[in-house]
Design an enzyme around this catalytic site. Structure first.
Site, PDB file in Angstrom:
ATOM      1  N   HIS A 210       0.963  -1.085   0.157  1.00  0.00           N
ATOM      2  CA  HIS A 210      -0.149   0.032   0.016  1.00  0.00           C
ATOM      3  C   HIS A 210       0.974   1.369   0.004  1.00  0.00           C
ATOM      4  O   HIS A 210       2.158   1.267   0.102  1.00  0.00           O
ATOM      5  CB  HIS A 210      -0.869   0.014   1.229  1.00  0.00           C
ATOM      6  CG  HIS A 210      -0.181  -0.177   2.661  1.00  0.00           C
ATOM      7  ND1 HIS A 210       0.184   1.310   3.090  1.00  0.00           N
ATOM      8  CD2 HIS A 210      -0.066  -1.094   3.346  1.00  0.00           C
ATOM      9  CE1 HIS A 210       0.785   0.849   4.305  1.00  0.00           C
ATOM     10  NE2 HIS A 210       0.593  -0.369   4.440  1.00  0.00           N
TER      11      HIS A 210
ATOM     12  N   CYS B 160       3.888  -4.442   6.808  1.00  0.00           N
ATOM     13  CA  CYS B 160       3.367  -4.350   5.224  1.00  0.00           C
ATOM     14  C   CYS B 160       4.446  -3.848   4.432  1.00  0.00           C
ATOM     15  O   CYS B 160       5.541  -3.396   5.036  1.00  0.00           O
ATOM     16  CB  CYS B 160       2.250  -3.250   5.225  1.00  0.00           C
ATOM     17  SG  CYS B 160       0.657  -3.955   5.719  1.00  0.00           S
TER      18      CYS B 160
END
Length: 199
Positions: A147, A162
């Protein structure tokens, strides 16, 4: 006729004013921005694939066998390491709010705790905000995905696990990925140089 002494005095005063008051101060040169990605997707045949090197904190993007781009990434820092392995994108959302991490801010919006969790006690008059993850591309069932995010020091891990991608680049990748796009995460030997220009 204006006396020569008056003209000289006036020029000295003008010089002092312009330098001390900054009236005609030249602009400082802009700081060079780090190149965080290159992208040259030809839109030709072949499927998109992603390979992320944890040692380099760099992702390489291919269409078929052709390299079409690279970018810095920021993966899991110590205590939140990103696991190596072969994954696929299983979910894509323009915006996902984290159910694990966020921050606490007061009523004026001043952040009082930048590394909070939903279970972190919130002082009276303050509010918990879940972290927004723009252009979310999930790769695990335990909440790891690609992301948009900050890459504070290119080449260094800084996330909670992440894979953060440069904010102005991630829409380009999001546009060409799909559920099923393969993502390989490896830990290679550090190179002596960064990727060069595509082409």
């Amino acid at each position: 006729m204006i006396p020569r002494l008056f003209i000289s005095f006036s020029l000295v005063c003008l010089s002092v004013l312009t330098t001390s008051c900054g009236l005609f101060k030249p602009e400082e040169p802009a700081k060079a921005k780090a190149v965080l990605y290159e992208w040259a997707d030809d839109g030709g045949p072949g499927e998109i694939s992603v390979e992320i090197d944890l040692s380099e904190q760099i992702a390489t993007y291919k269409r078929g066998d052709r390299v079409i781009g690279w970018s810095f990434v920021s993966t899991g820092k110590e205590g939140h390491s990103t696991a190596t392995g072969d994954y696929t994108i299983t979910e894509r959302l323009p915006l996902k709010l984290s159910n694990r991490y966020g921050w606490i801010a007061d009523a004026k919006g001043t952040v009082t705790n930048g590394d909070a969790k939903p279970t972190t006690p919130v002082p009276p008059g303050e509010f918990y905000h879940p972290s927004p993850m723009h252009y979310w591309m999930r790769i695990t069932n335990y909440g790891i995905g690609l992301h948009a995010g900050e890459i504070p020091r290119p080449g260094e891990a800084a996330s909670h696990g992440c894979i953060r991608l440069p904010r102005d680049f991630v829409p380009k990748l999001y546009e060409v990925t799909k559920v099923g796009t393969p993502v390989k995460i490896t830990r290679g030997k550090p190179r002596l140089s960064r990727p060069g220009t595509l082409g």
